[in-house]
Design a protein around this motif. Structure first.
Motif, PDB file in Angstrom:
ATOM      1  N   UNK A   1     -34.174  18.554  32.445  1.00 20.40           N
ATOM      2  CA  UNK A   1     -33.930  19.838  32.856  1.00 20.40           C
ATOM      3  C   UNK A   1     -34.310  19.787  34.246  1.00 20.40           C
ATOM      4  N   UNK A   2     -35.367  19.052  34.897  1.00 20.64           N
ATOM      5  CA  UNK A   2     -35.997  19.125  36.055  1.00 20.64           C
ATOM      6  C   UNK A   2     -35.268  18.508  37.132  1.00 20.64           C
ATOM      7  N   UNK A   3     -34.243  17.425  36.395  1.00 22.76           N
ATOM      8  CA  UNK A   3     -33.250  16.679  37.319  1.00 22.76           C
ATOM      9  C   UNK A   3     -31.905  16.997  37.403  1.00 22.76           C
ATOM     10  N   UNK A   4     -31.555  17.944  36.451  1.00 25.77           N
ATOM     11  CA  UNK A   4     -30.000  18.346  36.411  1.00 25.77           C
ATOM     12  C   UNK A   4     -29.805  18.769  37.731  1.00 25.77           C
ATOM     13  N   UNK A   5     -30.222  19.649  38.622  1.00 25.31           N
ATOM     14  CA  UNK A   5     -29.534  20.104  39.778  1.00 25.31           C
ATOM     15  C   UNK A   5     -29.497  19.003  40.973  1.00 25.31           C
ATOM     16  N   UNK A   6     -30.703  17.985  40.996  1.00 23.27           N
ATOM     17  CA  UNK A   6     -30.446  16.859  41.673  1.00 23.27           C
ATOM     18  C   UNK A   6     -29.202  16.159  41.410  1.00 23.27           C
ATOM     19  N   UNK A   7     -28.780  15.741  39.901  1.00 27.34           N
ATOM     20  CA  UNK A   7     -27.826  15.022  39.581  1.00 27.34           C
ATOM     21  C   UNK A   7     -26.442  15.558  39.821  1.00 27.34           C
ATOM     22  N   UNK A   8     -26.423  16.975  39.692  1.00 26.49           N
ATOM     23  CA  UNK A   8     -25.174  17.552  40.132  1.00 26.49           C
ATOM     24  C   UNK A   8     -24.951  17.493  41.486  1.00 26.49           C
TER      25      UNK A   8
ATOM     26  N   UNK B   1     -33.187  12.016  23.256  1.00 29.30           N
ATOM     27  CA  UNK B   1     -33.778  12.933  22.978  1.00 29.30           C
ATOM     28  C   UNK B   1     -33.702  14.261  24.093  1.00 29.30           C
ATOM     29  N   UNK B   2     -33.362  15.472  23.417  1.00 30.04           N
ATOM     30  CA  UNK B   2     -33.120  16.430  24.538  1.00 30.04           C
ATOM     31  C   UNK B   2     -33.393  17.630  24.055  1.00 30.04           C
ATOM     32  N   UNK B   3     -33.672  18.892  25.067  1.00 30.78           N
ATOM     33  CA  UNK B   3     -34.079  20.167  24.693  1.00 30.78           C
ATOM     34  C   UNK B   3     -33.119  20.918  25.297  1.00 30.78           C
ATOM     35  N   UNK B   4     -33.137  22.192  24.814  1.00 27.89           N
ATOM     36  CA  UNK B   4     -32.199  23.218  25.660  1.00 27.89           C
ATOM     37  C   UNK B   4     -32.773  23.390  27.051  1.00 27.89           C
ATOM     38  N   UNK B   5     -31.637  23.327  27.766  1.00 26.58           N
ATOM     39  CA  UNK B   5     -31.447  23.465  29.214  1.00 26.58           C
ATOM     40  C   UNK B   5     -31.796  21.927  29.950  1.00 26.58           C
ATOM     41  N   UNK B   6     -31.862  20.839  29.005  1.00 25.89           N
ATOM     42  CA  UNK B   6     -31.475  19.503  29.463  1.00 25.89           C
ATOM     43  C   UNK B   6     -29.845  19.374  29.658  1.00 25.89           C
ATOM     44  N   UNK B   7     -29.595  18.287  30.382  1.00 25.99           N
ATOM     45  CA  UNK B   7     -28.141  18.208  30.738  1.00 25.99           C
ATOM     46  C   UNK B   7     -27.598  16.988  29.992  1.00 25.99           C
ATOM     47  N   UNK B   8     -26.308  16.661  29.951  1.00 26.06           N
ATOM     48  CA  UNK B   8     -25.717  15.590  29.557  1.00 26.06           C
ATOM     49  C   UNK B   8     -24.720  15.133  30.799  1.00 26.06           C
TER      50      UNK B   8
ATOM     51  N   UNK C   1     -12.738  13.430  32.450  1.00 24.24           N
ATOM     52  CA  UNK C   1     -13.586  13.678  33.598  1.00 24.24           C
ATOM     53  C   UNK C   1     -14.920  13.660  33.115  1.00 24.24           C
ATOM     54  N   UNK C   2     -15.694  12.999  34.012  1.00 25.49           N
ATOM     55  CA  UNK C   2     -17.147  12.727  33.956  1.00 25.49           C
ATOM     56  C   UNK C   2     -17.847  14.035  34.400  1.00 25.49           C
ATOM     57  N   UNK C   3     -18.551  14.704  33.955  1.00 25.59           N
ATOM     58  CA  UNK C   3     -19.545  15.854  34.441  1.00 25.59           C
ATOM     59  C   UNK C   3     -20.605  16.045  33.580  1.00 25.59           C
ATOM     60  N   UNK C   4     -21.711  16.983  34.689  1.00 21.02           N
ATOM     61  CA  UNK C   4     -23.012  17.161  34.135  1.00 21.02           C
ATOM     62  C   UNK C   4     -22.611  18.543  33.542  1.00 21.02           C
ATOM     63  N   UNK C   5     -23.167  18.678  32.306  1.00 23.12           N
ATOM     64  CA  UNK C   5     -23.257  19.969  31.560  1.00 23.12           C
ATOM     65  C   UNK C   5     -24.777  20.330  30.935  1.00 23.12           C
ATOM     66  N   UNK C   6     -24.884  21.226  30.963  1.00 26.69           N
ATOM     67  CA  UNK C   6     -26.165  21.855  30.231  1.00 26.69           C
ATOM     68  C   UNK C   6     -26.076  22.361  29.142  1.00 26.69           C
ATOM     69  N   UNK C   7     -27.193  21.987  28.198  1.00 30.23           N
ATOM     70  CA  UNK C   7     -27.080  22.035  26.839  1.00 30.23           C
ATOM     71  C   UNK C   7     -27.594  23.464  26.482  1.00 30.23           C
ATOM     72  N   UNK C   8     -26.864  24.360  26.011  1.00 29.37           N
ATOM     73  CA  UNK C   8     -27.485  25.773  25.524  1.00 29.37           C
ATOM     74  C   UNK C   8     -27.824  25.674  24.087  1.00 29.37           C
ATOM     75  N   UNK C   9     -26.728  25.211  23.183  1.00 26.20           N
ATOM     76  CA  UNK C   9     -27.070  25.171  21.997  1.00 26.20           C
ATOM     77  C   UNK C   9     -26.329  23.752  21.437  1.00 26.20           C
ATOM     78  N   UNK C  10     -26.961  22.846  20.853  1.00 27.52           N
ATOM     79  CA  UNK C  10     -26.499  21.913  20.088  1.00 27.52           C
ATOM     80  C   UNK C  10     -26.362  22.024  18.564  1.00 27.52           C
TER      81      UNK C  10
END
Length: 113
Positions: free
Chosen positions: A100-107, A61-68, A11-20
């Motif tokens: 990170x600032x666009x994760x909520x909008x994408x969800x 490029x990504x940082x903790x708090x960003x989404x995939x 399934x395709x979903x948006x997940x938030x990265x806590x620790x890669x």
């Protein structure tokens, strides 16, 4: 013989990265608002995306708090003999990184589909 395996389709979903994890094939710690257990781990199996992330390519490029936005396969294993259940998750394809600032909008955008 005693183990039944049930597998859900990706399934395709948006997940938030806590620790890669910086080692291919190991679990990433993630968070999702669409799952029963918000925090979970998933094995990274998208080798092409992982290599571009490891090489610091601009689009990966990504940082903790960003989404995939990713295709994630969830496998539920039920052992009837021992009466146990386990869940394994695997990121099979990363579609894109979401800042990170666009994760909520994408969800919200995905939930309307």
């Amino acid at each position: 013989m005693f183990e039944n395996v049930e597998m859900t389709f990706p399934c395709r979903e948006v997940v938030i990265i806590r620790r890669p994890s910086y080692v291919f094939g190991l679990n990433w710690d993630l968070e999702s608002n669409s799952r029963k257990f918000r925090k979970f781990s998933a094995k990274m199996s998208d080798e092409v995306w992982f290599e571009s992330w490891k090489n610091h390519d601009k689009d990966a490029q990504l940082w903790p708090g960003d989404g995939l936005l990713a295709d994630i396969k969830t496998t539920k294993k039920v052992n009837k003999h021992r009466h146990t259940t386990s869940i394994e998750c695997e990121i099979i394809k990363v579609v894109r990184v979401i800042p990170q600032e666009k994760v909520k909008q994408t969800e919200l955008d995905l939930s309307d589909e």
